[in-house]
Design a protein around this motif. Structure first.
Motif, PDB file in Angstrom:
ATOM      1  N   ALA A  77       0.825  -1.206   0.000  1.00 35.88           N
ATOM      2  CA  ALA A  77       0.000   0.000   0.000  1.00 35.88           C
ATOM      3  C   ALA A  77       0.858   1.256   0.000  1.00 35.88           C
ATOM      4  O   ALA A  77       0.536   2.244  -0.676  1.00 35.88           O
ATOM      5  CB  ALA A  77      -0.926  -0.010   1.213  1.00 35.88           C
ATOM      6  N   VAL A  97      -5.038   8.391  -2.921  1.00 32.43           N
ATOM      7  CA  VAL A  97      -5.575   7.248  -2.190  1.00 32.43           C
ATOM      8  C   VAL A  97      -4.675   6.054  -2.461  1.00 32.43           C
ATOM      9  O   VAL A  97      -4.354   5.764  -3.619  1.00 32.43           O
ATOM     10  CB  VAL A  97      -7.021   6.937  -2.633  1.00 32.43           C
ATOM     11  CG1 VAL A  97      -7.591   5.746  -1.852  1.00 32.43           C
ATOM     12  CG2 VAL A  97      -7.915   8.160  -2.463  1.00 32.43           C
ATOM     13  N   ASP A  98      -4.256   5.352  -1.403  1.00 30.95           N
ATOM     14  CA  ASP A  98      -3.417   4.178  -1.638  1.00 30.95           C
ATOM     15  C   ASP A  98      -4.288   2.973  -1.986  1.00 30.95           C
ATOM     16  O   ASP A  98      -5.519   3.025  -1.891  1.00 30.95           O
ATOM     17  CB  ASP A  98      -2.471   3.906  -0.470  1.00 30.95           C
ATOM     18  CG  ASP A  98      -3.164   3.415   0.801  1.00 30.95           C
ATOM     19  OD1 ASP A  98      -4.244   2.795   0.709  1.00 30.95           O
ATOM     20  OD2 ASP A  98      -2.608   3.651   1.895  1.00 30.95           O
ATOM     21  N   ALA A 100      -4.831   0.302  -0.576  1.00 28.02           N
ATOM     22  CA  ALA A 100      -5.586  -0.286   0.530  1.00 28.02           C
ATOM     23  C   ALA A 100      -6.823   0.531   0.872  1.00 28.02           C
ATOM     24  O   ALA A 100      -7.600   0.152   1.748  1.00 28.02           O
ATOM     25  CB  ALA A 100      -4.694  -0.432   1.763  1.00 28.02           C
ATOM     26  N   GLY A 101      -7.017   1.677   0.191  1.00 32.38           N
ATOM     27  CA  GLY A 101      -8.211   2.485   0.397  1.00 32.38           C
ATOM     28  C   GLY A 101      -8.066   3.602   1.412  1.00 32.38           C
ATOM     29  O   GLY A 101      -9.070   4.187   1.831  1.00 32.38           O
ATOM     30  N   SER A 102      -6.841   3.948   1.787  1.00 29.85           N
ATOM     31  CA  SER A 102      -6.626   5.054   2.730  1.00 29.85           C
ATOM     32  C   SER A 102      -6.418   6.359   1.968  1.00 29.85           C
ATOM     33  O   SER A 102      -5.627   6.409   1.017  1.00 29.85           O
ATOM     34  CB  SER A 102      -5.397   4.780   3.606  1.00 29.85           C
ATOM     35  OG  SER A 102      -5.601   3.645   4.420  1.00 29.85           O
ATOM     36  N   VAL A 103      -7.131   7.402   2.384  1.00 26.93           N
ATOM     37  CA  VAL A 103      -6.985   8.720   1.769  1.00 26.93           C
ATOM     38  C   VAL A 103      -5.786   9.416   2.409  1.00 26.93           C
ATOM     39  O   VAL A 103      -5.778   9.689   3.612  1.00 26.93           O
ATOM     40  CB  VAL A 103      -8.258   9.564   1.944  1.00 26.93           C
ATOM     41  CG1 VAL A 103      -8.085  10.939   1.327  1.00 26.93           C
ATOM     42  CG2 VAL A 103      -9.463   8.855   1.330  1.00 26.93           C
ATOM     43  N   LEU A 104      -4.768   9.705   1.597  1.00 27.33           N
ATOM     44  CA  LEU A 104      -3.523  10.264   2.103  1.00 27.33           C
ATOM     45  C   LEU A 104      -3.465  11.780   1.960  1.00 27.33           C
ATOM     46  O   LEU A 104      -2.723  12.444   2.685  1.00 27.33           O
ATOM     47  CB  LEU A 104      -2.339   9.645   1.357  1.00 27.33           C
ATOM     48  CG  LEU A 104      -2.292   8.108   1.331  1.00 27.33           C
ATOM     49  CD1 LEU A 104      -1.087   7.642   0.532  1.00 27.33           C
ATOM     50  CD2 LEU A 104      -2.260   7.545   2.749  1.00 27.33           C
ATOM     51  N   TYR A 199     -14.035  -1.785  -0.621  1.00 23.72           N
ATOM     52  CA  TYR A 199     -13.608  -1.402   0.720  1.00 23.72           C
ATOM     53  C   TYR A 199     -14.742  -1.258   1.728  1.00 23.72           C
ATOM     54  O   TYR A 199     -14.466  -0.951   2.894  1.00 23.72           O
ATOM     55  CB  TYR A 199     -12.863  -0.058   0.651  1.00 23.72           C
ATOM     56  CG  TYR A 199     -11.685  -0.055  -0.278  1.00 23.72           C
ATOM     57  CD1 TYR A 199     -10.513  -0.714   0.054  1.00 23.72           C
ATOM     58  CD2 TYR A 199     -11.752   0.611  -1.503  1.00 23.72           C
ATOM     59  CE1 TYR A 199      -9.423  -0.715  -0.802  1.00 23.72           C
ATOM     60  CE2 TYR A 199     -10.664   0.616  -2.372  1.00 23.72           C
ATOM     61  CZ  TYR A 199      -9.502  -0.054  -2.017  1.00 23.72           C
ATOM     62  OH  TYR A 199      -8.436  -0.058  -2.872  1.00 23.72           O
ATOM     63  N   PHE A 351     -18.047   5.622   3.804  1.00 23.51           N
ATOM     64  CA  PHE A 351     -17.013   6.661   3.753  1.00 23.51           C
ATOM     65  C   PHE A 351     -17.576   8.039   4.102  1.00 23.51           C
ATOM     66  O   PHE A 351     -17.582   8.936   3.251  1.00 23.51           O
ATOM     67  CB  PHE A 351     -16.390   6.705   2.359  1.00 23.51           C
ATOM     68  CG  PHE A 351     -16.110   5.358   1.758  1.00 23.51           C
ATOM     69  CD1 PHE A 351     -15.142   4.531   2.293  1.00 23.51           C
ATOM     70  CD2 PHE A 351     -16.843   4.912   0.657  1.00 23.51           C
ATOM     71  CE1 PHE A 351     -14.893   3.280   1.737  1.00 23.51           C
ATOM     72  CE2 PHE A 351     -16.599   3.676   0.094  1.00 23.51           C
ATOM     73  CZ  PHE A 351     -15.615   2.853   0.637  1.00 23.51           C
ATOM     74  N   GLN A 354     -15.963  11.299   2.891  1.00 23.80           N
ATOM     75  CA  GLN A 354     -14.986  10.954   1.852  1.00 23.80           C
ATOM     76  C   GLN A 354     -15.655  10.233   0.681  1.00 23.80           C
ATOM     77  O   GLN A 354     -14.958   9.606  -0.129  1.00 23.80           O
ATOM     78  CB  GLN A 354     -13.887  10.032   2.430  1.00 23.80           C
ATOM     79  CG  GLN A 354     -13.149  10.587   3.628  1.00 23.80           C
ATOM     80  CD  GLN A 354     -12.067  11.574   3.227  1.00 23.80           C
ATOM     81  OE1 GLN A 354     -12.043  12.074   2.116  1.00 23.80           O
ATOM     82  NE2 GLN A 354     -11.150  11.852   4.152  1.00 23.80           N
ATOM     83  N   MET A 358     -13.559   8.692  -2.533  1.00 20.72           N
ATOM     84  CA  MET A 358     -13.451   7.246  -2.703  1.00 20.72           C
ATOM     85  C   MET A 358     -14.126   6.785  -3.987  1.00 20.72           C
ATOM     86  O   MET A 358     -13.688   5.815  -4.617  1.00 20.72           O
ATOM     87  CB  MET A 358     -14.048   6.531  -1.497  1.00 20.72           C
ATOM     88  CG  MET A 358     -13.214   6.673  -0.237  1.00 20.72           C
ATOM     89  SD  MET A 358     -11.509   6.081  -0.441  1.00 20.72           S
ATOM     90  CE  MET A 358     -11.789   4.337  -0.809  1.00 20.72           C
TER      91      MET A 358
END
Length: 381
Positions: A77, A97-98, A100-104, A199, A351, A354, A358
């Motif tokens: 990720a 967004v990586d 793995a579904g994380s918003v960076l 996700y 989400f 988000q 997403m």
């Protein structure tokens, strides 16, 4: 190398999706979850590691310290992201967004005009800036664009967006030529289905609906896990269905209409201020409840149409404004002929805050997880 990746591709998506679901896991567990043979997982995982999508973790002993040690595999990720762009009625949102579904990272830029190429040029500027700020070792797997209206995902064109007054805008072609990234484009509602399948709430659901109630109001339907688009790219258009209520026209239900209505009696700095006033119990609360009663009838009709396992409802008043969820539920109970229990069928998005980011990420991530090795090859060309 490309030929071998293409040969390996038939079940690579199943392996990658299993690792997403499981987190780090030994290959034997991945094989059971993906429904493929251990030999296939060995082959596919090797290709996915070479493609930079998976990493092998250090060996660990078997359960209880018994048996042969195994080397778990996991998503890389940290090394793989997508850039996500949502084009809304009043602004663009650009995010990282990586896989793995994380918003960076997330930022918003208001529209200066509604002219399509003014907006797309703003997208190009921000995508270039965001990409330049990523670490050198991070791979950008693609640029996903989500927008309301009718979208031809095959060509990456916006066929029609009634609020922005776009027609036949070649979004993918324009952005790809100016960013150098592989670009995928889809309607935000279909894209939300993809994000929820990967996700969120719709993971593992065979039949599902997303009902989006915002500036654009539409729906997306998935059967056997596949989102329907239609030959005219209009699957999920519910304007005529809304017309059967005889109480509100479509344009009277959107967020912009509720904002205009609120501003007849007061001054508000955008739609979020209207939501906040309604959440605090102001008279604007009734606008959201009235909308929920009408859209609850629409939800009931959609539920009766396909009898889904889940309907994800996106309405900015659903959770925050008292009485809105109850109004939806009452309307579904009153109008669903199959007797659907809204408490068991209707869910808020996974989400909160988000959703649109997403959705935009889901445009490209669903392609990556469906056919990861071809996606890698396509990016390398």
């Amino acid at each position: 190398m490309m030929a071998r990746w293409r040969m390996a591709n038939s079940s690579a998506g199943a392996v990658l999706r299993a690792v997403l679901d499981l987190g780090s896991a030994p290959r034997s567990v991945v094989a059971r979850h993906a429904g493929v043979s251990p030999a296939t997982v060995t082959w596919q995982s090797r290709a996915l590691v070479e493609a930079g999508l998976l990493v092998e973790l250090p060996e660990s002993p078997g359960p209880g310290g018994v048996g042969r040690p195994h080397s778990p595999i996991a998503l890389d990720a940290a090394g793989n992201v997508v850039i996500a762009v949502h084009i809304a009625a009043v602004q663009i949102t650009v995010a990282v967004v990586d896989i793995a579904g994380s918003v960076l990272h997330r930022e918003q830029v208001p529209h200066r005009t509604h002219a399509p190429y003014d907006i797309l040029d703003a997208v190009v500027d921000r995508v270039r800036a965001v990409g330049a700020n990523l670490a050198d070792q991070v791979r950008i797997r693609g640029l996903g664009v989500a927008i309301g209206g009718r979208v031809d995902a095959a060509t990456g064109s916006v066929v029609e967006h009634s609020y922005l007054r776009w027609r036949d805008v070649p979004v993918r072609e324009y952005l790809s030529a100016r960013t150098g990234l592989p670009v995928s484009v889809d309607s935000h509602t279909r894209a939300t289905v993809h994000a929820e399948q990967l996700y969120g709430r719709l993971r593992g659901s065979a039949s599902s609906i997303v009902l989006f109630v915002g500036n654009v109001i539409d729906a997306a339907i998935a059967v056997h896990g596949r989102v329907n688009c239609g030959p005219h790219f209009g699957a999920g258009s519910i304007a005529r269905l809304l017309g059967t209520t005889n109480r509100f026209a479509l344009e009277a239900l959107g967020d912009h209409a509720l904002l205009a209505r609120a501003e007849t009696v007061g001054r508000f700095d955008g739609f979020p201020a209207v939501v906040a006033a309604a959440a605090a119990g102001g008279p604007q609360r009734e606008y959201f409840i009235e909308r929920a009663r009408v859209m609850g009838e629409v939800a009931a009709a959609l539920i009766d149409l396909i009898d889904p396992e889940a309907l994800v409802l996106i309405d900015r008043g659903l959770i925050t404004v008292p009485g809105v969820r109850e109004a939806y539920d009452e309307a579904v109970r009153a109008h669903s002929t199959i007797g659907a229990d809204p408490g068991e069928v209707i869910f808020a998005s996974t989400f909160p805050g988000q959703v649109l980011v997403m959705a935009a990420a889901g445009v490209v991530l669903q392609e990556l997880f469906s056919d990861p090795l071809s996606t890698v090859v396509a990016q390398a060309v």
